[in-house]
Design an enzyme around this catalytic site. Structure first.
Site, PDB file in Angstrom:
ATOM      1  N   HIS A 120       1.673   4.377  -2.966  1.00  0.00           N
ATOM      2  CA  HIS A 120       1.643   5.843  -2.854  1.00  0.00           C
ATOM      3  C   HIS A 120       2.853   6.447  -3.571  1.00  0.00           C
ATOM      4  O   HIS A 120       2.747   7.476  -4.243  1.00  0.00           O
ATOM      5  CB  HIS A 120       1.679   6.265  -1.377  1.00  0.00           C
ATOM      6  CG  HIS A 120       0.352   6.188  -0.686  1.00  0.00           C
ATOM      7  ND1 HIS A 120      -0.806   6.725  -1.210  1.00  0.00           N
ATOM      8  CD2 HIS A 120      -0.006   5.638   0.509  1.00  0.00           C
ATOM      9  CE1 HIS A 120      -1.803   6.522  -0.374  1.00  0.00           C
ATOM     10  NE2 HIS A 120      -1.347   5.862   0.677  1.00  0.00           N
ATOM     11  N   HIS A 146       0.835  -1.201   0.000  1.00  0.00           N
ATOM     12  CA  HIS A 146       0.000   0.000   0.000  1.00  0.00           C
ATOM     13  C   HIS A 146       0.874   1.257   0.000  1.00  0.00           C
ATOM     14  O   HIS A 146       0.648   2.188  -0.792  1.00  0.00           O
ATOM     15  CB  HIS A 146      -0.908  -0.033   1.237  1.00  0.00           C
ATOM     16  CG  HIS A 146      -1.705   1.216   1.454  1.00  0.00           C
ATOM     17  ND1 HIS A 146      -3.049   1.302   1.146  1.00  0.00           N
ATOM     18  CD2 HIS A 146      -1.359   2.430   1.965  1.00  0.00           C
ATOM     19  CE1 HIS A 146      -3.484   2.523   1.448  1.00  0.00           C
ATOM     20  NE2 HIS A 146      -2.478   3.218   1.953  1.00  0.00           N
ATOM     21  N   GLU A 147       1.870   1.278   0.853  1.00  0.00           N
ATOM     22  CA  GLU A 147       2.723   2.463   0.971  1.00  0.00           C
ATOM     23  C   GLU A 147       3.584   2.671  -0.273  1.00  0.00           C
ATOM     24  O   GLU A 147       3.772   3.795  -0.723  1.00  0.00           O
ATOM     25  CB  GLU A 147       3.598   2.365   2.221  1.00  0.00           C
ATOM     26  CG  GLU A 147       2.821   2.312   3.525  1.00  0.00           C
ATOM     27  CD  GLU A 147       1.866   3.473   3.695  1.00  0.00           C
ATOM     28  OE1 GLU A 147       2.104   4.542   3.116  1.00  0.00           O
ATOM     29  OE2 GLU A 147       0.865   3.303   4.404  1.00  0.00           O
ATOM     30  N   GLU A 162      -6.227   6.730  -0.940  1.00  0.00           N
ATOM     31  CA  GLU A 162      -6.171   5.530  -0.113  1.00  0.00           C
ATOM     32  C   GLU A 162      -6.775   4.344  -0.848  1.00  0.00           C
ATOM     33  O   GLU A 162      -6.226   3.231  -0.825  1.00  0.00           O
ATOM     34  CB  GLU A 162      -6.892   5.766   1.216  1.00  0.00           C
ATOM     35  CG  GLU A 162      -6.227   6.788   2.121  1.00  0.00           C
ATOM     36  CD  GLU A 162      -4.787   6.440   2.438  1.00  0.00           C
ATOM     37  OE1 GLU A 162      -4.485   5.243   2.650  1.00  0.00           O
ATOM     38  OE2 GLU A 162      -3.943   7.350   2.464  1.00  0.00           O
TER      39      GLU A 162
END
Length: 319
Positions: free
Chosen positions: A143, A139-140, A206
Site C-alpha cells: 500500500h 501487503h501493507e 486490496e
C-alpha cells in the site's frame, strides 16, 4: 514481477471517472444557473476538504486505533521483517506501530511514501505465525509502495463535495425555475454513484496490495491463511469492540463488519479443519468451483473489501 497493469488501469479509470463526475456536476450547475461565483466556491471548498483530510488523516487513524510506535529494541523481529520487505519493495523503512486492540489486523497509512506508517494490532501478533505475519506486512508495505493511501484520501472527499452541492441547491430557497432542484437531485445521484466508485477503488487497492505482497517476498498460501485467521478472529471478537473501530476498517486487510458471514464462506476451503489454509488447499482452488451466493456478490458492491472467497481464489492463481 507479477503483472498488475490491469489493476493499475482499473484504478486510474475509476479515479478519472470520479473526478469527471464532480467536474460534470459543477460545470452543469454553473452553466444552467449562471453561478460563476458558486463554481469558484465549490472548487475552493473541494480543494479545502481534500487538503484538510490529507493533513489530519494520519492523526485521526492514530487516535482511533491508539497507535504507539515501537523501537527496534522493543520489537526486534517486527523491525527485521519490515526492513527486509521495505528493501525488497524499494521504499524507505516506514514507522512501525502497535495498537493494543485484540482484533487481529494490520494497516498502513500516511501522506506520502516517505511518511508511511505500518501498524499491527496486539491481536495479530498473538494470532499469526512468522510467515503469515510477513505476508501481511508485505501487503501493507505494498500500500505504501503504491501510494494508494493518497489516492484514497483524494477520492473519498469527492462524494462529500457532491453532497454539499446537493444541500446547497435543494435547500437554498432559490430554485431558479427548477434548475436548482434539478442540480440538487443530480448531485445526490452523483453522491451515491461516487460512493460506489470509492468502494470500488478500495476493493481494487486490496487486490493490488495482495499481489504486491507476493512480489516482495510473501507467499500466496501464507497470505490466504492469514486472511482466514483474521476473519475468524474478527468474527469471534465482541461486537462492541468491532464497532469501536469500524470507522477505520477501510485501512484493514479485511472488512471486520462482514467477518461472521465470511467465516461461513471460507469454511469450504479449510478441508482438514485445522484453522489454516495450506499450500495444498490453496492449490486445489485452481480446479475447484467455490460457491459464492448471489447475495454475497451484490453485497460486495457496498463493501470496502473484495469478497473473501474471490480474493483467495485470486491468490490461488499465483500459488
Amino acid at each position: 514481477m507479477l503483472r498488475t497493469w490491469k489493476l493499475k488501469l482499473r484504478l486510474s479509470l475509476a479515479v478519472m471517472l470520479l473526478f469527471g463526475l464532480i467536474f460534470a456536476i459543477v460545470i452543469l450547475a454553473a452553466t444552467l444557473l449562471g453561478y460563476g461565483g458558486n463554481y469558484t466556491l465549490f472548487v475552493i471548498l473541494g480543494l479545502g476538504i481534500i487538503f484538510i483530510q490529507y493533513l489530519i488523516g494520519p492523526s485521526m487513524v492514530e487516535k482511533a486505533m491508539g497507535v504507539k510506535y515501537v523501537t527496534e529494541q522493543q520489537a526486534p523481529e517486527l523491525h527485521q521483517m519490515v526492513s527486509e520487505l521495505a528493501m525488497n519493495a524499494g521504499i524507505s523503512k516506514p514507522k512501525i506501530g502497535v495498537s493494543e486492540t485484540n482484533i487481529p489486523n494490520a494497516f498502513a497509512f500516511g501522506r506520502t511514501k516517505k511518511d508511511g506508517r505500518v501498524c499491527v494490532t496486539r491481536g495479530i501478533l498473538n494470532t499469526l505465525n512468522k510467515d503469515e505475519l510477513k505476508a501481511v506486512l508485505g501487503h501493507e508495505l505494498s500500500h505504501i509502495k503504491h501510494n494508494d493511501m493518497a489516492v484514497t484520501t483524494l477520492v473519498s472527499a469527492v462524494p462529500l463535495i457532491c453532497y454539499y452541492i446537493a444541500l446547497s441547491f435543494l435547500f437554498s430557497g432559490d430554485s431558479r425555475n427548477g434548475g436548482g432542484i434539478l442540480i440538487g437531485v443530480l448531485a445526490i445521484a452523483a453522491y451515491f454513484l461516487g460512493q460506489l466508485i470509492v468502494l470500488f477503488i478500495s476493493r481494487t487497492r486490496e487486490y493490488y496490495a495482495d499481489l504486491g505482497s507476493i512480489e516482495i517476498g510473501g507467499k500466496p498460501d501464507k497470505l490466504a491463511s492469514a486472511l482466514y485467521k483474521l476473519v475468524y478472529g474478527a468474527a469471534k471478537s465482541p461486537k462492541e469492540e468491532v464497532k469501536d473501530i469500524q470507522g477505520v476498517k477501510a485501512f484493514f486487510l479485511n472488512d471486520i463488519s462482514n467477518a461472521r458471514d465470511d467465516i461461513e464462506q471460507l469454511s469450504q476451503l479449510d478441508l482438514n479443519r485445522d484453522g489454516e489454509i495450506s499450500e495444498i488447499e490453496l492449490a486445489q482452488l485452481k480446479s475447484k468451483n467455490v460457491n459464492i451466493k448471489t447475495s454475497d456478490k451484490v453485497m460486495e458492491l457496498f463493501s470496502t473489501h473484495p469478497n473473501m472467497l474471490k480474493r483467495i481464489e485470486r491468490l490461488a492463481e499465483y500459488s
